[in-house]
Design a protein around this motif. Structure first.
Motif, PDB file in Angstrom:
ATOM      1  N   ILE A 218       0.579  -1.320  -0.078  1.00  0.00           N
ATOM      2  CA  ILE A 218      -0.030   0.056   0.030  1.00  0.00           C
ATOM      3  C   ILE A 218       0.797   1.140  -0.187  1.00  0.00           C
ATOM      4  O   ILE A 218       1.651   1.481   1.017  1.00  0.00           O
ATOM      5  N   TYR A 219       0.463   2.264  -0.913  1.00  0.00           N
ATOM      6  CA  TYR A 219       1.463   3.407  -0.941  1.00  0.00           C
ATOM      7  C   TYR A 219       0.942   4.247  -0.064  1.00  0.00           C
ATOM      8  O   TYR A 219      -0.335   4.806   0.146  1.00  0.00           O
ATOM      9  N   ASN A 220       1.975   4.741   0.874  1.00  0.00           N
ATOM     10  CA  ASN A 220       1.714   5.756   1.988  1.00  0.00           C
ATOM     11  C   ASN A 220       1.923   7.012   1.242  1.00  0.00           C
ATOM     12  O   ASN A 220       3.198   7.401   1.300  1.00  0.00           O
ATOM     13  N   PHE A 221       0.959   7.938   1.074  1.00  0.00           N
ATOM     14  CA  PHE A 221       1.102   9.254   0.277  1.00  0.00           C
ATOM     15  C   PHE A 221       1.760  10.359   1.322  1.00  0.00           C
ATOM     16  O   PHE A 221       2.256  11.177   0.779  1.00  0.00           O
ATOM     17  N   THR A 222       1.431  10.307   2.404  1.00  0.00           N
ATOM     18  CA  THR A 222       2.206  11.099   3.515  1.00  0.00           C
ATOM     19  C   THR A 222       3.484  10.852   3.798  1.00  0.00           C
ATOM     20  O   THR A 222       4.224  11.931   3.787  1.00  0.00           O
ATOM     21  N   GLN A 223       4.014   9.599   3.707  1.00  0.00           N
ATOM     22  CA  GLN A 223       5.398   9.368   4.071  1.00  0.00           C
ATOM     23  C   GLN A 223       6.227   8.776   2.636  1.00  0.00           C
ATOM     24  O   GLN A 223       7.266   8.653   2.725  1.00  0.00           O
ATOM     25  N   LYS A 224       5.398   8.937   1.536  1.00  0.00           N
ATOM     26  CA  LYS A 224       6.045   8.682   0.344  1.00  0.00           C
ATOM     27  C   LYS A 224       7.008   7.396   0.092  1.00  0.00           C
ATOM     28  O   LYS A 224       7.897   7.360  -0.351  1.00  0.00           O
ATOM     29  N   HIS A 225       6.208   6.246   0.801  1.00  0.00           N
ATOM     30  CA  HIS A 225       6.929   4.972   0.622  1.00  0.00           C
ATOM     31  C   HIS A 225       5.760   3.897   0.525  1.00  0.00           C
ATOM     32  O   HIS A 225       4.620   4.262   0.850  1.00  0.00           O
ATOM     33  N   PHE A 226       6.277   2.692   0.317  1.00  0.00           N
ATOM     34  CA  PHE A 226       5.188   1.615   0.274  1.00  0.00           C
ATOM     35  C   PHE A 226       5.163   0.655   1.635  1.00  0.00           C
ATOM     36  O   PHE A 226       6.299   0.559   2.235  1.00  0.00           O
ATOM     37  N   ASP A 227       3.999   0.453   2.312  1.00  0.00           N
ATOM     38  CA  ASP A 227       3.989  -0.541   3.254  1.00  0.00           C
ATOM     39  C   ASP A 227       3.386  -1.657   3.077  1.00  0.00           C
ATOM     40  O   ASP A 227       2.274  -1.785   2.043  1.00  0.00           O
ATOM     41  N   LYS A 228       3.696  -2.722   3.636  1.00  0.00           N
ATOM     42  CA  LYS A 228       2.922  -4.081   3.560  1.00  0.00           C
ATOM     43  C   LYS A 228       1.839  -4.164   4.507  1.00  0.00           C
ATOM     44  O   LYS A 228       1.838  -3.760   5.493  1.00  0.00           O
ATOM     45  N   SER A 229       0.589  -4.555   3.694  1.00  0.00           N
ATOM     46  CA  SER A 229      -0.670  -4.239   4.600  1.00  0.00           C
ATOM     47  C   SER A 229      -0.617  -5.653   5.388  1.00  0.00           C
ATOM     48  O   SER A 229      -0.416  -6.685   5.222  1.00  0.00           O
ATOM     49  N   THR A 230      -0.936  -5.260   6.648  1.00  0.00           N
ATOM     50  CA  THR A 230      -1.241  -6.101   7.602  1.00  0.00           C
ATOM     51  C   THR A 230      -2.533  -6.989   7.892  1.00  0.00           C
ATOM     52  O   THR A 230      -2.714  -7.951   8.613  1.00  0.00           O
TER      53      THR A 230
END
Length: 776
Positions: A218-230
């Motif tokens: 999932i792209y985190n538009f506030t921190q500008k990176h991708f996170d893995k969905s939990t």
């Protein structure tokens, strides 16, 4: 009579020993009684040196921020959160004291923390609440003396692959299913050179990743990176996930555009820019700027560049939507960029340049939209030009290759992100390239054979399949026979919707078709014992065809059930026993993989990736695409976001095209080939620019909301297989991605009719070159 004297118990040594003349051996201060038997103890370690005292200070995080930014962000491409900065400031103030700046103590500590973080975690964001950071600081605390890191301590001897609780408190290397850049365990090999030497066959490094196995990023538009969905994906998700599906698509395209050179703001000042412009040193005054739709209010008559999704309003008119609102779109005088080289359809995210016109009435749009209702603003956007977002090469996203993208003005943004669960480019790319160079012989073809529309109920299809298998079976007398790494057979495996009540397409007939396929495979035991068979289903295959009757199946869809394919598995197992039986040289056995649609094929970790989908994309694009009016001849065609003008990279717009051409085509065949070339290029440019395998609304192509991420083409794969029965067979290379459509395996159903011949595509994973082949 002499009596034996029982030995007495050894006297206890006092806790506080008085130092003796031989502290190295720990001799006690009082002499040892010779009549007593003492227990032999192992000599204790040397007494540790006395640590120098460090006076702790209260270090504000704002004071440490410049040094931390220079070390973590500028040098190691990491981002510190406020909590992480607070934790580092507390640690430095406690263990480095007042000499943190003058003596350079803090810089060495931050450097060690940054290196340890990159070794232990694949995340770009350093969070203070992370157990990884806490473990690093805990281990570092035991390795410091007088505010300095002691050379030769446990920390300096450890590597990123043996951090653990037993070696100093740092967490172990995360497993593949966590959000990490490592994860070589998924390739069934540990990180040791001796075990790598045992993997001599390149097929050991092939991995098929089904859609339901692919990690959700999932792209985190506030921190500008991708996170893995939990969260656990579901086939019956919350309705809010449908909205999030399109938001993720928009965020990914938007961040990709902002990193393109055309949309980069100048780094020099406005005064300097104006001086250069007046002097004629540069051609453009400002970089392109994307305007949100909500910001159009009150700016009537002004020209703007809008990034939005083409939609159809409830009143039936074309609209443009982004995350801030929706506006009616007038394309009466708009020009597509390029005019004949791409498709534009509702559901696609496009760049529109136009002028905003505000309604003179009370908010009712002249195109049927009502201002202020449902996020629709009043007025309309008069479009001048419509184009696709510029495509981004794989090297610009991940990096690691020798060639660099001329459009990428920044370093690769997601080099530490593991998108497929096979490792990231920064963590494993160099190692995988080294292994690939050893196993891939430059003089030998390492092909993946691809064939589609394997209609098992049509006799000519089985004849064509025999031709394909016979062509790739080497001569038994050859000294070094070369087998394909994999043979990919794609559906539909039935020309009619199976299990849907159609005569001759019931469950019994459907299983008999696969039994006939097993009989054909049994004729080539040497081949199937040395390769990997990959089966990808289509819309006419079980089970979805039972209740959809061959209509558009929701993507992704599961493999063909084992109930119908057991005999093929038995045939492959029997071939392995015959070829790799007892007393024979052991190698990589043949295997059969039934995967989902779509799916991915990776080789050597992150080195190569092939996206695979079986869908009639060309026909759906032609049915739903927007028709533009014929443009005037005097209109300028130079648009900043046109693919032919992106960063002045001429090679990006050039497509290497490989079609199945006849030797001497007639005039009618030449016209069909010209249309085929145009269709192949338009299909390729559209799909890669959208970075999605299904850029359509849900009404045109249903999707499983929680698994829609498997259709993303970001980062761009090394190759893409579009098994489209309505498009011509072709091989096109665009933006470094090889796009292939094998067409029907039986050429009798192709555009250029050649009865009794077989057609397929061979793709070399070493060179990245595909070729349309035809034999018969």
């Amino acid at each position: 009579m002499a009596t034996s004297r029982r030995p007495e118990k050894p006297s206890a040594v006092p806790a506080n020993l008085i130092p003796s003349s031989s502290p190295a051996f720990g001799t006690p201060v009082h002499p040892i009684n010779p009549r007593r038997v003492t227990a032999i103890r192992a000599p204790p370690a040397l007494k540790p040196p006395v640590k120098s005292t460090v006076l702790p200070i209260l270090l504000p995080p704002a004071t440490l921020r410049p040094l931390a930014f220079r070390t973590f962000t500028k040098k190691h491409n990491l981002t510190l959160t406020s909590s992480a900065l607070q934790a580092l400031a507390t640690f430095v103030g406690k263990h480095c004291g007042s000499g943190w700046r003058e003596e350079g103590l803090a810089e060495k500590v931050l450097e060690e923390v940054a290196k340890s973080w990159k070794k232990c975690s694949g995340q770009v964001i350093v969070e203070g609440e992370s157990e990884t950071l806490k473990g690093i600081l805990k281990t570092l605390e035991g390795s410091m003396l007088g505010g300095r890191i002691v050379q030769g301590s446990n920390l300096s001897r450890q590597s990123s692959f043996n951090f653990g609780a037993e070696t100093g408190g740092l967490p172990t290397r995360p497993a593949l299913d966590s959000n990490t850049s490592f994860g070589m365990s998924s390739l069934e090999v540990e990180d040791h050179d001796d075990e790598e030497e045992q993997l001599k066959d390149p097929r050991e490094w092939l991995k098929v990743i089904g859609a339901f196995e692919q990690p959700r990023m999932i792209y985190n538009f506030t921190q500008k990176h991708f996170d893995k969905s939990t969260s656990t994906p579901s086939l019956f998700p919350n309705p809010a996930h449908k909205t999030e599906l399109f938001r993720q698509r928009y965020h990914i395209v938007h961040q990709r555009i902002l990193r393109n050179e055309t949309f980069q703001a100048p780094t020099f000042s406005t005064t300097r820019s104006a001086t250069l412009i007046r002097a004629g040193s540069i051609a453009a005054a400002q970089a392109n700027t994307i305007t949100p739709i909500a910001n159009l209010l009150g700016r009537t008559g002004s020209t703007h560049l809008i990034l939005g999704m083409l939609t159809v309003s409830p009143t039936g008119f074309l609209s443009l939507s982004d995350l801030t609102g929706t506006i009616a779109l007038d394309i009466q005088h708009a020009r597509p960029i390029p005019e004949t080289g791409a498709y534009f359809a509702p559901g696609m995210i496009v760049l529109v340049e136009g002028s905003y016109e505000e309604d003179a009435g009370a908010g009712t749009s002249t195109l049927g939209g009502t201002g202020g209702i449902g996020g629709t603003i009043g007025g309309k956007l008069l479009g001048f030009s419509v184009g696709h977002p510029p495509c981004e090469r794989r090297t610009a996203t991940l990096g690691g290759a020798e060639e660099t993208d001329k459009n990428a003005v920044n370093a690769p943004a997601f080099g530490w992100t593991d998108f497929l669960g096979v490792g990231s480019q920064r963590a494993t790319g160099a190692r995988m390239n080294k292994i690939a160079s050893k196993l891939l012989d430059p003089e030998t073809a390492h092909n993946v054979v691809i064939a589609s529309d394997l209609h098992l109920d049509v006799p000519s299809t089985l004849t064509a399949l025999r031709t394909l298998l016979r062509t790739h079976t080497p001569d038994p007398s050859a000294t070094h026979p070369v087998y394909p790494l994999a043979i990919m057979l794609m559906g539909n495996f039935s020309s009619k919707a199976s299990l849907a009540g159609v005569p001759g397409a019931g469950s019994i007939e459907y299983k008999e078709h696969f039994d006939a396929l097993a009989s054909v495979l049994a004729e080539f035991q040497q081949l199937i014992a040395h390769t990997t068979l990959i089966f990808v289903p289509g819309d006419n295959d079980a089970w979805p065809s039972a209740f959809l009757a061959g209509a558009a199946t929701p993507l992704p869809r599961k493999p063909v059930p084992p109930l119908f394919t057991n005999r093929i598995r038995r045939v492959v197992a029997e071939a392995n026993r015959e070829v790799w039986g007892a007393g024979k040289a052991k190698g990589k056995e043949g295997e059969v993989v039934w995967t989902s649609n779509p799916s991915r094929l990776s080789w050597f970790g992150v080195k190569g990736e092939m996206a695979i989908i079986r869908d009639d994309l060309a026909g759906r694009l032609q049915r739903t695409s927007i028709r533009f009016n014929k443009p005037d001849e005097d209109v300028d065609d130079d648009m900043p976001f046109a693919p032919s003008a992106q960063g002045n990279d001429e090679s990006q717009d050039v497509m290497d095209l490989d079609l199945d051409l006849p030797a001497q085509p007639t005039q009618k065949q030449q016209q069909e080939l010209d249309r085929d070339v145009q269709t192949a290029r338009a299909l390729t440019r559209t799909i890669l620019s959208q970075s999605h395998l299904s850029p359509f609304p849900m009404s045109a192509q249903p999707l499983h909301w929680d698994f829609a991420h498997t259709l993303n083409l970001y980062p761009l794969p090394t190759s893409l297989v579009l098994a489209d029965s309505e498009a011509p067979p072709f091989v096109v290379k665009y933006c470094g991605c090889t796009v292939m459509n094998p067409g029907s395996i039986a050429e009798s159903g192709g555009r250029v009719r050649r009865e009794g011949r077989a057609r397929w595509i061979e793709y070399d994973i070493r060179s990245g070159i595909g070729e349309v082949r035809s034999e018969g």
